[in-house]
Design a protein around this motif. Structure first.
Motif, mmCIF file in Angstrom:
data_model
loop_
_atom_site.group_PDB
_atom_site.id
_atom_site.type_symbol
_atom_site.label_atom_id
_atom_site.label_comp_id
_atom_site.label_asym_id
_atom_site.label_seq_id
_atom_site.Cartn_x
_atom_site.Cartn_y
_atom_site.Cartn_z
ATOM 1 N N VAL A 107 -23.199 44.457 -13.335
ATOM 2 C CA VAL A 107 -23.147 43.371 -12.360
ATOM 3 C C VAL A 107 -24.388 43.434 -11.484
ATOM 4 N N GLY A 108 -25.029 42.292 -11.266
ATOM 5 C CA GLY A 108 -26.211 42.276 -10.414
ATOM 6 C C GLY A 108 -26.452 40.912 -9.812
ATOM 7 N N ALA A 137 -23.270 41.073 -2.569
ATOM 8 C CA ALA A 137 -22.272 40.426 -3.431
ATOM 9 C C ALA A 137 -21.825 41.329 -4.586
ATOM 10 N N PRO A 138 -22.744 41.960 -5.334
ATOM 11 C CA PRO A 138 -22.297 42.887 -6.382
ATOM 12 C C PRO A 138 -21.448 44.038 -5.840
ATOM 13 N N CYS A 161 -32.148 47.608 -7.952
ATOM 14 C CA CYS A 161 -32.563 46.753 -9.073
ATOM 15 C C CYS A 161 -33.990 46.209 -8.980
ATOM 16 N N PRO A 162 -34.932 46.866 -8.305
ATOM 17 C CA PRO A 162 -36.289 46.322 -8.293
ATOM 18 C C PRO A 162 -36.970 46.531 -9.645
ATOM 19 N N VAL A 206 -23.408 48.751 -11.141
ATOM 20 C CA VAL A 206 -23.564 47.744 -10.098
ATOM 21 C C VAL A 206 -24.990 47.816 -9.558
ATOM 22 N N MET A 207 -25.743 46.760 -9.811
ATOM 23 C CA MET A 207 -27.154 46.713 -9.432
ATOM 24 C C MET A 207 -27.328 45.944 -8.122
ATOM 25 N N GLY A 208 -28.149 46.461 -7.226
ATOM 26 C CA GLY A 208 -28.401 45.721 -5.996
ATOM 27 C C GLY A 208 -29.084 46.568 -4.945
#
Length: 237
Positions: free
Chosen positions: A51-52, A202-203, A10-11, A146-148
């Motif tokens: 979700v992020g 967490a995500p 997710c940058p 799912v972002m992360g």
């Protein structure tokens, strides 16, 4: 029930206008994200939940039509979470969900209603898992984007400087995500993840909760650490 998931980094630099001259460095990551979103579309979900990680005030649910922007990162790029007759007002999407919205717009997603969820980085694993279970129960066929990111401590020039614990943490995260190993993802150390600036922990654990009864298979599409930050792309289907 969860029928598919795409795990993406997710940058904001994933957006070419933000990366500017450095944009080609993440072309492979963008291509992997596009492939991952193709898996979501093929699953024909009734609901897509993005979700992020998020800081306040970007935590909590975001309805379809919520807007985000990259103007704070020097790029005149605005995004919207899914199609809507009229974009809703309210809170601005946190950066992670804005990147997710950008990926969806880039791939022309129009397959199902979309909602967003910003998750606080310190959220305990049990609460993450519980949130995932709730998401999985929202519709007969649920998909998740799912972002992360994994650690930000892989090199001396990384945002978190060099930490020798980062590479083993990232390797286990990549293995677990690529194998759809739910128990291993639940077991990721929240304290260590925080120290390594791994905002995806967490995500990912929300995803683990959603996937408990889904019996999905995983595939790792991308694993690299440009800028000293580990970016992972995977699919569960």
């Amino acid at each position: 029930m969860l029928v598919a998931a795409a795990i993406c980094p997710c940058p904001p630099v994933l957006v070419p206008e933000v990366a500017a001259g450095a944009a080609p460095e993440l072309d492979a990551a963008r291509a992997a994200c596009a492939d991952a979103l193709g898996v979501l579309a093929a699953a024909r979900p009734d609901l897509l939940v993005v979700v992020g990680p998020a800081e306040q005030p970007g935590r909590g649910p975001f309805p379809q039509g919520s807007r985000g922007t990259f103007r704070g990162f020097g790029a005149e790029v605005d995004v919207q979470l899914g199609g809507s007759p009229e974009a809703v007002g309210g809170r601005e999407l946190p950066p992670s969900l804005a990147v997710g919205a950008w990926l969806l717009e880039r791939t022309g997603w129009a397959d199902a209603p979309i909602e967003g969820l910003g998750v606080g980085e310190p959220l305990e694993a049990e609460r993450c898992v519980r949130a995932g279970r709730e998401i999985a129960g929202r519709a007969a066929r649920v998909a998740m984007l799912v972002m992360g990111d994994a650690s930000a401590c892989r090199t001396l020039k990384a945002p978190g400087y060099l930490d020798e614990r980062a590479a083993p943490f990232d390797a286990e995260a990549a293995r677990a995500l690529g194998a759809a190993d739910i128990e291993a993802i639940k077991a990721l150390d929240a304290g260590l993840a925080y120290q390594l600036k791994a905002a995806g922990r967490a995500p990912w654990q929300v995803l683990a909760g959603a996937a408990e009864d889904a019996d999905l298979a995983g595939a790792l599409l991308y694993d690299d650490a440009p800028y000293g930050v580990c970016y992972l792309v995977a699919t569960w289907s």
